[in-house]
Design a protein around this motif. Structure first.
Motif, PDB file in Angstrom:
ATOM      1  N   MET A  27       0.474  15.753   6.975  1.00 37.73           N
ATOM      2  CA  MET A  27       0.637  14.326   6.866  1.00 37.73           C
ATOM      3  C   MET A  27       1.368  14.007   5.573  1.00 37.73           C
ATOM      4  O   MET A  27       1.015  14.498   4.507  1.00 37.73           O
ATOM      5  N   THR A  28       2.377  13.178   5.671  1.00 41.68           N
ATOM      6  CA  THR A  28       3.129  12.736   4.508  1.00 41.68           C
ATOM      7  C   THR A  28       3.013  11.229   4.403  1.00 41.68           C
ATOM      8  O   THR A  28       3.246  10.513   5.379  1.00 41.68           O
ATOM      9  N   ILE A  29       2.642  10.778   3.230  1.00 41.97           N
ATOM     10  CA  ILE A  29       2.561   9.339   3.008  1.00 41.97           C
ATOM     11  C   ILE A  29       3.691   8.920   2.086  1.00 41.97           C
ATOM     12  O   ILE A  29       4.330   9.754   1.440  1.00 41.97           O
ATOM     13  N   GLU A  30       3.911   7.614   2.006  1.00 42.62           N
ATOM     14  CA  GLU A  30       4.868   7.079   1.058  1.00 42.62           C
ATOM     15  C   GLU A  30       4.323   5.785   0.477  1.00 42.62           C
ATOM     16  O   GLU A  30       3.459   5.139   1.076  1.00 42.62           O
ATOM     17  N   LEU A  31       4.826   5.443  -0.696  1.00 44.29           N
ATOM     18  CA  LEU A  31       4.472   4.190  -1.344  1.00 44.29           C
ATOM     19  C   LEU A  31       5.656   3.249  -1.238  1.00 44.29           C
ATOM     20  O   LEU A  31       6.798   3.661  -1.444  1.00 44.29           O
ATOM     21  N   ARG A  32       5.371   1.991  -0.893  1.00 45.14           N
ATOM     22  CA  ARG A  32       6.413   0.973  -0.804  1.00 45.14           C
ATOM     23  C   ARG A  32       5.901  -0.322  -1.425  1.00 45.14           C
ATOM     24  O   ARG A  32       4.716  -0.637  -1.284  1.00 45.14           O
ATOM     25  N   PRO A  33       6.797  -1.081  -2.061  1.00 47.62           N
ATOM     26  CA  PRO A  33       6.375  -2.396  -2.537  1.00 47.62           C
ATOM     27  C   PRO A  33       5.867  -3.232  -1.356  1.00 47.62           C
ATOM     28  O   PRO A  33       6.380  -3.135  -0.243  1.00 47.62           O
ATOM     29  N   LEU A  34       4.861  -4.041  -1.631  1.00 47.18           N
ATOM     30  CA  LEU A  34       4.282  -4.889  -0.585  1.00 47.18           C
ATOM     31  C   LEU A  34       5.031  -6.208  -0.495  1.00 47.18           C
ATOM     32  O   LEU A  34       5.483  -6.748  -1.504  1.00 47.18           O
ATOM     33  N   THR A  35       5.161  -6.714   0.735  1.00 45.63           N
ATOM     34  CA  THR A  35       5.844  -7.981   0.978  1.00 45.63           C
ATOM     35  C   THR A  35       4.907  -8.924   1.728  1.00 45.63           C
ATOM     36  O   THR A  35       3.844  -8.518   2.203  1.00 45.63           O
ATOM     37  N   ALA A  36       5.348 -10.150   1.876  1.00 42.28           N
ATOM     38  CA  ALA A  36       4.560 -11.148   2.611  1.00 42.28           C
ATOM     39  C   ALA A  36       4.235 -10.658   4.025  1.00 42.28           C
ATOM     40  O   ALA A  36       3.149 -10.931   4.547  1.00 42.28           O
ATOM     41  N   ALA A  37       5.140  -9.927   4.634  1.00 46.30           N
ATOM     42  CA  ALA A  37       4.920  -9.425   5.992  1.00 46.30           C
ATOM     43  C   ALA A  37       3.759  -8.429   6.067  1.00 46.30           C
ATOM     44  O   ALA A  37       3.212  -8.195   7.144  1.00 46.30           O
ATOM     45  N   ASP A  38       3.355  -7.865   4.925  1.00 46.32           N
ATOM     46  CA  ASP A  38       2.274  -6.883   4.895  1.00 46.32           C
ATOM     47  C   ASP A  38       0.904  -7.504   4.633  1.00 46.32           C
ATOM     48  O   ASP A  38      -0.112  -6.814   4.716  1.00 46.32           O
ATOM     49  N   ALA A  39       0.865  -8.781   4.313  1.00 48.67           N
ATOM     50  CA  ALA A  39      -0.383  -9.413   3.866  1.00 48.67           C
ATOM     51  C   ALA A  39      -1.475  -9.363   4.924  1.00 48.67           C
ATOM     52  O   ALA A  39      -2.643  -9.072   4.605  1.00 48.67           O
ATOM     53  N   GLU A  40      -1.153  -9.634   6.171  1.00 54.17           N
ATOM     54  CA  GLU A  40      -2.180  -9.638   7.210  1.00 54.17           C
ATOM     55  C   GLU A  40      -2.794  -8.250   7.391  1.00 54.17           C
ATOM     56  O   GLU A  40      -4.023  -8.105   7.464  1.00 54.17           O
ATOM     57  N   ALA A  41      -1.976  -7.217   7.435  1.00 55.94           N
ATOM     58  CA  ALA A  41      -2.485  -5.851   7.590  1.00 55.94           C
ATOM     59  C   ALA A  41      -3.292  -5.436   6.360  1.00 55.94           C
ATOM     60  O   ALA A  41      -4.308  -4.745   6.481  1.00 55.94           O
ATOM     61  N   HIS A  42      -2.847  -5.873   5.190  1.00 54.37           N
ATOM     62  CA  HIS A  42      -3.576  -5.569   3.958  1.00 54.37           C
ATOM     63  C   HIS A  42      -4.975  -6.187   4.006  1.00 54.37           C
ATOM     64  O   HIS A  42      -5.967  -5.497   3.744  1.00 54.37           O
ATOM     65  N   CYS A  43      -5.057  -7.445   4.362  1.00 55.64           N
ATOM     66  CA  CYS A  43      -6.356  -8.127   4.445  1.00 55.64           C
ATOM     67  C   CYS A  43      -7.241  -7.502   5.526  1.00 55.64           C
ATOM     68  O   CYS A  43      -8.451  -7.355   5.339  1.00 55.64           O
TER      69      CYS A  43
END
Length: 169
Positions: A1-17
């Motif tokens: 499994m490979t993960i990556e880090l990306r800056p968060l955007t408004a489009a990610d807010a629902e999944a984050h919550c």
């Protein structure tokens, strides 16, 4: 499994919550976020990255699915020396136990090395948070000491005690 880090955007807010649970609230956030407040937080992280000041945060992604969050704060002075950079992270419940946090810590430490941010990465963790203690240990950090926070308190007002783990960058 490979993960990556990306800056968060408004489009990610629902999944984050949606990825927050009682453990995230207990050990990291202190309360559940809402989409509107989360978008504002992500915007602040973007501004911090632009200005090179304050906390910088990233989503942890696995196969294009948001599975957690990690940040670094180069100017946190609670229990840390001036060149220490504080790390904080949370993995969504469905992704826990897969080594994702350890991989994310390695990636963020590589970012700190590349950008020459600080001389040591620091993980401040409540000793009872055994999962986060394991992440620090598996990531190669060394336990330094326990200390009472000068900023964070428990609901009854007593200072939070943190264990400090450090890794030379």
């Amino acid at each position: 499994m490979t993960i990556e880090l990306r800056p968060l955007t408004a489009a990610d807010a629902e999944a984050h919550c949606a990825g927050e649970d009682a453990l995230t609230v207990r050990w990291l956030t202190g309360g559940y976020g809402d989409v509107e407040g989360t978008i504002k937080f992500f915007e602040q992280l973007t501004q911090n990255a632009t200005t090179g000041t304050g906390k910088r945060g990233f989503g942890i992604w696995n196969s294009d699915r948001l599975c957690g969050y990690i940040d670094y704060t180069p100017d946190l002075d609670d229990g840390l020396d001036p060149e220490d950079v504080a790390l904080a992270y949370a993995v969504h419940p469905w992704a826990r136990g897969q080594g994702i946090a350890v991989q994310a810590v390695h990636l963020i430490c590589n970012t700190l090395r590349t950008t020459k941010t600080g001389t040591r990465a620091a993980i401040r963790v409540e000793p009872q948070n055994t999962a986060s203690v394991r992440v620090a240990q598996k990531s190669g950090f060394t336990y330094i000491r326990d200390f009472p926070s000068n900023r964070d308190t428990h609901p009854d007002g007593t200072p939070t005690t943190f264990s400090l783990y450090l890794l030379d960058l």
